[in-house]
Design a protein around this motif. Structure first.
Motif, PDB file in Angstrom:
ATOM      1  N   PHE A  65       0.906  -1.136   0.097  1.00 42.81           N
ATOM      2  CA  PHE A  65      -0.030   0.087   0.090  1.00 42.81           C
ATOM      3  C   PHE A  65       0.924   1.216   0.253  1.00 42.81           C
ATOM      4  CE2 PHE A  65      -2.613  -3.024   2.304  1.00 42.81           C
ATOM      5  CZ  PHE A  65      -3.651  -3.229   1.355  1.00 42.81           C
ATOM      6  N   GLY A  66       1.226   1.698  -1.305  1.00 40.64           N
ATOM      7  CA  GLY A  66       2.368   2.924  -1.153  1.00 40.64           C
ATOM      8  C   GLY A  66       3.352   2.259  -0.946  1.00 40.64           C
ATOM      9  N   ASN A  67       4.194   2.889  -0.009  1.00 38.60           N
ATOM     10  CA  ASN A  67       5.549   2.202   0.190  1.00 38.60           C
ATOM     11  C   ASN A  67       5.486   1.128   1.205  1.00 38.60           C
ATOM     12  OD1 ASN A  67       6.864   3.841  -1.440  1.00 38.60           O
ATOM     13  ND2 ASN A  67       7.333   5.529  -0.019  1.00 38.60           N
ATOM     14  N   PHE A  68       4.195   0.986   2.042  1.00 45.86           N
ATOM     15  CA  PHE A  68       4.169  -0.121   3.185  1.00 45.86           C
ATOM     16  C   PHE A  68       3.794  -1.616   2.639  1.00 45.86           C
ATOM     17  CE2 PHE A  68       1.673  -2.220   6.227  1.00 45.86           C
ATOM     18  CZ  PHE A  68       2.312  -2.290   7.100  1.00 45.86           C
ATOM     19  N   CYS A  69       4.837  -2.172   2.997  1.00 46.52           N
ATOM     20  CA  CYS A  69       4.440  -3.673   2.514  1.00 46.52           C
ATOM     21  C   CYS A  69       3.715  -4.702   3.392  1.00 46.52           C
ATOM     22  CB  CYS A  69       5.975  -4.027   2.210  1.00 46.52           C
ATOM     23  SG  CYS A  69       6.002  -5.777   1.611  1.00 46.52           S
ATOM     24  N   ALA A  70       2.467  -4.897   3.137  1.00 45.03           N
ATOM     25  CA  ALA A  70       1.622  -5.423   4.085  1.00 45.03           C
ATOM     26  C   ALA A  70       1.883  -6.849   4.075  1.00 45.03           C
ATOM     27  CB  ALA A  70       0.032  -4.827   3.671  1.00 45.03           C
ATOM     28  N   VAL A  71       2.067  -7.494   2.799  1.00 49.50           N
ATOM     29  CA  VAL A  71       2.512  -8.886   2.664  1.00 49.50           C
ATOM     30  C   VAL A  71       3.716  -8.987   1.787  1.00 49.50           C
ATOM     31  CG1 VAL A  71       1.735 -10.937   1.551  1.00 49.50           C
ATOM     32  CG2 VAL A  71       0.021  -9.502   2.486  1.00 49.50           C
ATOM     33  N   ASN A  72       4.716  -9.398   2.540  1.00 50.56           N
ATOM     34  CA  ASN A  72       5.974  -9.541   1.976  1.00 50.56           C
ATOM     35  C   ASN A  72       6.451 -10.842   1.677  1.00 50.56           C
ATOM     36  OD1 ASN A  72       8.561  -9.280   1.714  1.00 50.56           O
ATOM     37  ND2 ASN A  72       9.113  -8.048   3.448  1.00 50.56           N
ATOM     38  N   ASN A  73       6.569 -11.165   0.394  1.00 48.29           N
ATOM     39  CA  ASN A  73       7.071 -12.515  -0.287  1.00 48.29           C
ATOM     40  C   ASN A  73       6.779 -13.841   0.345  1.00 48.29           C
ATOM     41  OD1 ASN A  73       8.729 -13.263  -2.478  1.00 48.29           O
ATOM     42  ND2 ASN A  73      10.422 -13.581  -1.103  1.00 48.29           N
TER      43      ASN A  73
END
Ligand SMILES: Nc1ncnc2c1ncn2[C@@H]1O[C@H](COP(=O)(O)OP(=O)(O)OP(=O)(O)O)[C@@H](O)[C@H]1O
Ligand SMILES: [Mg+2]
Length: 237
Positions: free
Chosen positions: A11-19
């Protein structure tokens, strides 16, 4: 049944689900755990096409989410964390609406479902007049009435009284014989009671997957709560 490979959601620069990579087998009850904001609802929102992923591959029932979403939607149903109830329709009408959308016309099935969730007295009451726990029960009933191949329940027992929670556990156990189920919960004992396997998320990452026993062994802890806390703490470091 569900194959997730390198899933990311920003979401924008925010990584809510990461790989995130994960396989969920047919007939499995899989519990997704994690602290508030870990990324659970985002992950399951992607699986049912409500949230668009940033990158990664998702196969559901051998169908690719990128190209076969309409087909996937027919086999997956979700009971969301914020309920999908129409407040100005009655309990019966809410269930009828969903059943009809999925091509089921049996009134008997609607009455059976109402009974299954102990909402008989509220059959003709507007949904906005239900209590919080009754709304939650209706929301789960709406997901179940469509007979999905894959059922996704986001905090299904939040706010339920003990009796209703135990009843829903029994319903989930029965459904598990024919359905693949993913559920999220903050009640560890719920995951322990229902799930074949458990995934723990922290900061968008999947920090542990396995049976309850495996997760306890892997974290060298004595009980599941300690295993959970250790897994979520490690990711903070
Ligand atoms: N639409 C959005 N826009 C921006 N950030 C979002 C959006 N949706 C979720 N997030 C952020 O992504 C992170 C993960 O949210 P998510 O709802 O997936 O958490 P969760 O694990 O379901 O938490 P909870 O246990 O509180 O339900 C949070 O930090 C949240 O603020
Ligand atoms: Mg959530």
């Amino acid at each position: 049944m569900i194959q997730i490979q390198n899933l990311c959601k920003r979401f924008g620069n925010f990584c809510a689900v990461n790989n995130l990579s994960l396989h969920i087998k047919k007939g499995e009850v899989f519990a997704l755990l994690g602290l508030n904001g870990a990324g659970k609802s985002t992950t399951i929102g992607i699986l049912c096409g409500l949230i668009e992923k940033t990158s990664g591959t998702v196969l559901i029932d051998n169908k690719n989410l990128d190209t076969q979403l309409e087909a996937i939607k027919k086999s997956v149903n979700l009971s969301p964390q914020e309920t999908a109830i129409a407040p100005n329709l009655t309990v019966f009408e809410n269930l009828e609406l969903i059943a009809t959308l999925y091509g089921q016309k049996s009134q008997e099935k609607i009455f059976d479902t109402i009974k299954q969730f102990s909402l008989q007295e509220k059959t003709n009451v507007l949904a906005k007049k239900l209590s919080g726990g009754q709304k939650r029960r209706l929301s789960v009933a709406m997901a179940i009435i469509t007979n999905p191949k894959i059922l996704i329940l986001d905090e299904p027992t939040l706010g339920l009284d003990i009796k209703a929670r135990k009843k829903l556990w029994e319903i989930i156990k029965t459904l598990a014989q024919t359905t693949t189920i993913i559920l999220t919960t903050h009640y560890l004992e719920e995951a322990e009671a229902l799930a074949n396997r458990i995934g723990v998320m922290a900061n968008g990452k999947l920090v542990g997957v396995g049976t309850r026993t495996e997760l306890i062994a892997r974290t060298k802890t004595q009980n599941f709560e300690d295993a959970f806390l250790k897994l979520t703490e490690e990711s903070d470091e």
